[in-house]
Design a protein around this motif. Structure first.
Motif, mmCIF file in Angstrom:
data_model
loop_
_atom_site.group_PDB
_atom_site.id
_atom_site.type_symbol
_atom_site.label_atom_id
_atom_site.label_comp_id
_atom_site.label_asym_id
_atom_site.label_seq_id
_atom_site.Cartn_x
_atom_site.Cartn_y
_atom_site.Cartn_z
ATOM 1 N N GLY A 63 -8.144 1.834 -5.019
ATOM 2 C CA GLY A 63 -6.736 1.660 -5.314
ATOM 3 C C GLY A 63 -6.466 0.549 -6.307
ATOM 4 O O GLY A 63 -7.256 -0.392 -6.452
ATOM 5 N N ASP A 64 -5.350 0.664 -6.994
ATOM 6 C CA ASP A 64 -4.871 -0.378 -7.903
ATOM 7 C C ASP A 64 -4.642 -1.659 -7.101
ATOM 8 O O ASP A 64 -4.018 -1.622 -6.039
ATOM 9 C CB ASP A 64 -3.563 0.093 -8.543
ATOM 10 C CG ASP A 64 -3.070 -0.826 -9.650
ATOM 11 O OD1 ASP A 64 -3.125 -2.054 -9.487
ATOM 12 O OD2 ASP A 64 -2.608 -0.311 -10.681
ATOM 13 N N PRO A 65 -5.132 -2.824 -7.575
ATOM 14 C CA PRO A 65 -4.937 -4.064 -6.816
ATOM 15 C C PRO A 65 -3.473 -4.471 -6.680
ATOM 16 O O PRO A 65 -3.139 -5.288 -5.815
ATOM 17 C CB PRO A 65 -5.725 -5.103 -7.625
ATOM 18 C CG PRO A 65 -5.846 -4.522 -8.997
ATOM 19 C CD PRO A 65 -5.920 -3.036 -8.795
ATOM 20 N N ALA A 66 -2.592 -3.888 -7.507
ATOM 21 C CA ALA A 66 -1.161 -4.199 -7.415
ATOM 22 C C ALA A 66 -0.449 -3.339 -6.373
ATOM 23 O O ALA A 66 0.770 -3.442 -6.207
ATOM 24 C CB ALA A 66 -0.496 -4.017 -8.778
ATOM 25 N N THR A 67 -1.186 -2.511 -5.651
ATOM 26 C CA THR A 67 -0.598 -1.611 -4.664
ATOM 27 C C THR A 67 0.061 -2.379 -3.526
ATOM 28 O O THR A 67 -0.488 -3.370 -3.024
ATOM 29 C CB THR A 67 -1.695 -0.696 -4.068
ATOM 30 O OG1 THR A 67 -2.258 0.092 -5.112
ATOM 31 C CG2 THR A 67 -1.118 0.213 -2.996
ATOM 32 N N LYS A 68 1.245 -1.932 -3.117
ATOM 33 C CA LYS A 68 1.907 -2.484 -1.931
ATOM 34 C C LYS A 68 1.354 -1.738 -0.723
ATOM 35 O O LYS A 68 1.793 -0.635 -0.388
ATOM 36 C CB LYS A 68 3.418 -2.318 -2.047
ATOM 37 C CG LYS A 68 4.030 -3.113 -3.183
ATOM 38 C CD LYS A 68 5.551 -2.922 -3.242
ATOM 39 C CE LYS A 68 6.157 -3.737 -4.383
ATOM 40 N NZ LYS A 68 7.636 -3.552 -4.479
ATOM 41 N N THR A 69 0.389 -2.353 -0.068
ATOM 42 C CA THR A 69 -0.355 -1.652 0.972
ATOM 43 C C THR A 69 0.444 -1.414 2.247
ATOM 44 O O THR A 69 -0.003 -0.657 3.116
ATOM 45 C CB THR A 69 -1.633 -2.430 1.325
ATOM 46 O OG1 THR A 69 -1.284 -3.775 1.724
ATOM 47 C CG2 THR A 69 -2.559 -2.504 0.109
ATOM 48 N N ASP A 70 1.623 -2.027 2.361
ATOM 49 C CA ASP A 70 2.453 -1.792 3.550
ATOM 50 C C ASP A 70 3.430 -0.638 3.334
ATOM 51 O O ASP A 70 4.205 -0.295 4.220
ATOM 52 C CB ASP A 70 3.210 -3.058 3.943
ATOM 53 C CG ASP A 70 4.115 -3.591 2.827
ATOM 54 O OD1 ASP A 70 3.927 -3.168 1.661
ATOM 55 O OD2 ASP A 70 4.997 -4.418 3.117
ATOM 56 N N ALA A 71 3.388 -0.037 2.144
ATOM 57 C CA ALA A 71 4.288 1.071 1.813
ATOM 58 C C ALA A 71 3.532 2.396 1.923
ATOM 59 O O ALA A 71 2.300 2.443 1.851
ATOM 60 C CB ALA A 71 4.844 0.906 0.402
ATOM 61 N N LEU A 72 4.299 3.490 2.086
ATOM 62 C CA LEU A 72 3.698 4.816 2.074
ATOM 63 C C LEU A 72 3.197 5.147 0.671
ATOM 64 O O LEU A 72 3.801 4.724 -0.314
ATOM 65 C CB LEU A 72 4.728 5.867 2.495
ATOM 66 C CG LEU A 72 5.125 5.882 3.968
ATOM 67 C CD1 LEU A 72 6.287 6.859 4.184
ATOM 68 C CD2 LEU A 72 3.960 6.271 4.856
ATOM 69 N N PRO A 73 2.114 5.880 0.547
ATOM 70 C CA PRO A 73 1.245 6.388 1.616
ATOM 71 C C PRO A 73 0.129 5.442 1.998
ATOM 72 O O PRO A 73 -0.696 5.739 2.853
ATOM 73 C CB PRO A 73 0.654 7.647 0.978
ATOM 74 C CG PRO A 73 0.486 7.249 -0.462
ATOM 75 C CD PRO A 73 1.688 6.377 -0.786
ATOM 76 N N PHE A 74 0.108 4.283 1.349
ATOM 77 C CA PHE A 74 -1.034 3.376 1.451
ATOM 78 C C PHE A 74 -1.200 2.796 2.854
ATOM 79 O O PHE A 74 -2.313 2.507 3.277
ATOM 80 C CB PHE A 74 -0.900 2.286 0.396
ATOM 81 C CG PHE A 74 -0.538 2.840 -0.952
ATOM 82 C CD1 PHE A 74 -1.457 3.576 -1.681
ATOM 83 C CD2 PHE A 74 0.744 2.676 -1.468
ATOM 84 C CE1 PHE A 74 -1.120 4.121 -2.916
ATOM 85 C CE2 PHE A 74 1.088 3.214 -2.697
ATOM 86 C CZ PHE A 74 0.156 3.934 -3.420
ATOM 87 N N CYS A 75 -0.094 2.640 3.572
ATOM 88 C CA CYS A 75 -0.182 2.140 4.942
ATOM 89 C C CYS A 75 -0.820 3.165 5.873
ATOM 90 O O CYS A 75 -1.131 2.842 7.032
ATOM 91 C CB CYS A 75 1.193 1.727 5.454
ATOM 92 S SG CYS A 75 2.388 3.086 5.558
ATOM 93 N N MET A 76 -1.031 4.391 5.382
ATOM 94 C CA MET A 76 -1.658 5.439 6.176
ATOM 95 C C MET A 76 -3.158 5.556 5.900
ATOM 96 O O MET A 76 -3.824 6.440 6.432
ATOM 97 C CB MET A 76 -0.991 6.788 5.872
ATOM 98 C CG MET A 76 0.504 6.835 6.120
ATOM 99 S SD MET A 76 0.897 6.710 7.870
ATOM 100 C CE MET A 76 0.231 8.247 8.490
#
Length: 372
Positions: free
Chosen positions: A81-94
């Motif tokens: 994943g991109d390091p700038a990803t907001k990991t608490d947002a969908l779909p990343f929190c899944m």
């Protein structure tokens, strides 16, 4: 040619392509069981697959579904994943659901060699992050060194030059200034076994780009007029992110049929904007509110207000069906029902909303908004 299904009184006349869903994740309807899905690649040996995923937007949900599909088929998947990803947002929190299936989820800059120092080599790469040659160069060079058997690139149907041929075929001229064209050209220059996919108008239950549908739900549940750029009869395809992932996944088994090819990536259901509004109203259980059509060339706004083009804009999956054996699994009306449940769960229907840009459009067109 694909048979395009049109709507009548907000109901898509296409028969449901898949069985009634068993839900998973955020209530996303899945039409194929894991054993069924795994059997599709029974003849293929497990591959080490790298998925380079962007930080969100319309393509943000694709990597999740692609990793899930490939893991179900027994492949060893790393999701970068991109390091700038907001990991608490969908779909990343899944992503925990993916890790439970054995997917390795990491974050790093695809333009930084250090990112790949401990990842090893891969048999296949799916690039859902590059927007130009500079963005893809390191990943493409590494893929060449690894001797990958497939390099799938998620491009965009937005790169086609405007024209009057619909559905837009893969042979249409593209904008030479498009960054996606730079990527395709570089992959070809490197003589990689590349395949480019050009999706448009993607939706899904885990998306963090909701304006393609929330634009309508926000208004219809409040009885607010719905401004529409153009006649409202312009035709579009709204494609589920997992159908996009399904097409991408076919290249693993397609071999030479996929190499050096471009595939338009879309559903085989077609709908007009006005009928989409009627469908959203039906699903929300309300009457269709007034629809106000306007000419965007005559209405002066500081920024674009409407999430779609004011003319026809759609592609067909015919080529992917013929060469890759792709088939669409998701039915629009069924999936929008689940999508709307997610809309309600988010509480958006209870939030106070005003639509100042709408008011400006209504004022300039001489239309008076009713209270909402």
């Amino acid at each position: 040619r694909v048979l395009w299904w049109q709507m009548n009184e907000a109901s898509i006349q296409a028969p449901a392509i898949r069985q009634q869903a068993q839900t998973s994740f955020m209530g996303a309807a899945r039409r194929m069981s894991q054993p069924q899905r795994a059997s599709l690649s029974a003849s293929a040996y497990p591959m080490k697959v790298l998925i380079a995923q962007n930080k969100g937007g319309g393509h943000g949900e694709i990597g999740f579904h692609l990793a899930n599909r490939l893991a179900d088929k027994g492949h060893q998947v790393t999701l970068l994943g991109d390091p700038a990803t907001k990991t608490d947002a969908l779909p990343f929190c899944m992503y925990g659901d993916l890790e439970y299936k054995g997917v390795k989820c990491v974050y790093g800059d695809v333009c930084d060699p250090a990112t790949f120092s401990n990842l090893g080599e891969f048999d296949a790469v799916f690039d859902n992050i590059s927007k130009n040659k500079k963005g893809c160069q390191l990943l493409a060079d590494l893929a060449s060194n690894w001797g990958v058997k497939n390099y799938g690139y998620v491009s965009s149907a937005g790169m086609y030059k405007p024209g009057n041929i619909f559905p837009m075929p893969e042979t249409l001229p593209v904008k030479e200034t498009a960054g996606q064209k730079e990527v395709e050209d570089y992959l070809d220059y490197k003589r990689l076994p590349w395949t480019s996919f050009r999706p448009q108008y993607i939706y899904g239950p885990l998306t963090n780009k909701r304006d393609y549908l929330d634009y309508f739900f926000d208004r219809v549940i409040r009885g607010a007029p719905v401004p529409v750029a153009g006649s409202g009869q312009q035709l579009i395809t709204l494609t589920h992110a997992d159908d996009v992932a399904g097409m991408l996944a076919t290249v693993i088994d397609a071999g030479y049929n996929a190499h050096g090819q471009v595939f338009n990536c879309a559903t085989d259901q077609l709908i007009s904007v006005d009928n989409l509004i009627a469908l959203c109203s039906k699903i929300a259980g309300v009457e269709t509110p007034p629809i106000v059509h306007y000419d965007p060339k005559k209405v002066k706004l500081e920024k674009k207000a409407f999430p779609y083009r004011d003319s026809h804009f759609f592609v067909a999956p015919d080529k992917a069906k013929a060469l890759l054996g792709f088939r669409c699994e998701y039915d629009l009306e069924q999936e929008l029902t689940g999508y709307f449940q997610g809309y309600l769960s988010s509480g958006k229907h209870e939030k106070p909303m005003t639509f100042p840009i709408d008011e400006e459009i209504l004022a300039q067109t001489g239309t008076f908004a009713r209270s909402y």
